[in-house]
Motif scaffolding. Structure first.
Motif, PDB file in Angstrom:
ATOM      1  N   ALA A 127       0.848  -1.206   0.000  1.00  0.00           N
ATOM      2  CA  ALA A 127       0.000   0.000   0.000  1.00  0.00           C
ATOM      3  C   ALA A 127       0.878   1.249   0.000  1.00  0.00           C
ATOM      4  O   ALA A 127       0.437   2.322   0.399  1.00  0.00           O
ATOM      5  CB  ALA A 127      -0.905  -0.010   1.227  1.00  0.00           C
ATOM      6  N   GLN A 129       2.698   4.549  -0.917  1.00  0.00           N
ATOM      7  CA  GLN A 129       2.222   5.683  -1.736  1.00  0.00           C
ATOM      8  C   GLN A 129       3.149   5.973  -2.907  1.00  0.00           C
ATOM      9  O   GLN A 129       2.728   6.499  -3.931  1.00  0.00           O
ATOM     10  CB  GLN A 129       2.132   6.949  -0.878  1.00  0.00           C
ATOM     11  CG  GLN A 129       1.243   6.818   0.328  1.00  0.00           C
ATOM     12  CD  GLN A 129      -0.241   6.868  -0.020  1.00  0.00           C
ATOM     13  OE1 GLN A 129      -0.684   6.264  -0.996  1.00  0.00           O
ATOM     14  NE2 GLN A 129      -0.998   7.571   0.781  1.00  0.00           N
ATOM     15  N   ASN A 133       1.394   0.116  -5.533  1.00  0.00           N
ATOM     16  CA  ASN A 133       0.262   0.180  -4.608  1.00  0.00           C
ATOM     17  C   ASN A 133      -0.887  -0.619  -5.217  1.00  0.00           C
ATOM     18  O   ASN A 133      -1.317  -0.350  -6.334  1.00  0.00           O
ATOM     19  CB  ASN A 133      -0.145   1.645  -4.402  1.00  0.00           C
ATOM     20  CG  ASN A 133      -1.233   1.802  -3.358  1.00  0.00           C
ATOM     21  OD1 ASN A 133      -2.288   1.188  -3.461  1.00  0.00           O
ATOM     22  ND2 ASN A 133      -0.974   2.628  -2.356  1.00  0.00           N
TER      23      ASN A 133
END
Ligand code: INI
Length: 177
Positions: A127, A129, A133
Motif C-alpha cells: 500500500a 504511496q 500500490n
C-alpha cells in the motif's frame, strides 16, 4: 504512486467498497485507487465510495452495487493481516469466494484489491504511496476489465482507438442506470 494509464476512462462510473479494518492501510489503497481513476479521466462524481466494517462485509456490498447497474465496475479494497487471529483464513476465503461469485452472478467486473498478508509490514509495502500500490493496480484492472467486457459484447466504440469510451455507452448491454 498513482500511475497514468494509457487510455482515457472519462465517462465511466466506478463503485469502490473499502474496509475500515486496518484503515491505515486501506486508506492508502483508496487514495491510490481514486488517484489512478482521476488520472485516467474519471470524474469525482463518477466514483462512489462505500465503507464497510471489515473485509468480510465487502462481497455483499459489492454485489448489491453491481446489481444496481450504476457502475461499469466495482473495486474492492481491504487488508486482511494474519497476525495472531484465527479469523484470517475464514475471512480470506469468504472475501475471495464472495467477490468472485458476485462478479459471475452480476456479470459486472468486480476487482479484488484486498491485501492478504502475513504481517503489517507486508501490507504496508503493498500500500506504499510512492511505489507499487495495490489500490492503483486495482483501478487499472477495473478500467481494463470494462474494456474487455465491452470488446467481447461487441460494444467497443471509440475505446479501441484510444479515445474516450464514454461515447460508446456506459454499462454496455445494460439498460438500467
Ligand atoms: N477484517 C479485515 O478487513 N482485516 C482483518 O485483518 C481482520 N481480522 O484480522 O480480523 C478483519 N476482521 C473483521 C471482519 O472482516 C468482520 O468485519 C467482522 O468479523 C464482522 O463481521
Amino acid at each position: 504512486m498513482a500511475k497514468k494509464t494509457a487510455r482515457t476512462a472519462a465517462g465511466l462510473r466506478f463503485g469502490i467498497v473499502v474496509a475500515q479494518f486496518n484503515q491505515r492501510i486501506t486508506g492508502r489503497l483508496l487514495r491510490a485507487c481514486t488517484d489512478t481513476l482521476a488520472h485516467s479521466g474519471v470524474a469525482a462524481n463518477d466514483i462512489q465510495v462505500v465503507r464497510v466494517p471489515g473485509a468480510f462485509e465487502i462481497p455483499l456490498v459489492a454485489r448489491t452495487m453491481a446489481r444496481a447497474n450504476r457502475h461499469d465496475a466495482v473495486i474492492c479494497l481491504g487488508a486482511v493481516i494474519r497476525g495472531d487471529t484465527p479469523h484470517f483464513d475464514y475471512i480470506c476465503s469468504e472475501v475471495s469466494r464472495g467477490i468472485g461469485q458476485a462478479a459471475l452472478e452480476t456479470e459486472v467486473p468486480i476487482i479484488f484489491g484486498v491485501l492478504t498478508t502475513e504481517t503489517v509490514a507486508q501490507a504496508e509495502q503493498r500500500a506504499d504511496q510512492k511505489q507499487f500500490n495495490r489500490g492503483g493496480a486495482a483501478a487499472e484492472s477495473a478500467i481494463e476489465m470494462v474494456r474487455v467486457m465491452r470488446s467481447i459484447s461487441g460494444k467497443v466504440g471509440k475505446w479501441e482507438s484510444g479515445e474516450s469510451i464514454s461515447q460508446s455507452g456506459r454499462a454496455a448491454g445494460r439498460t438500467k442506470r
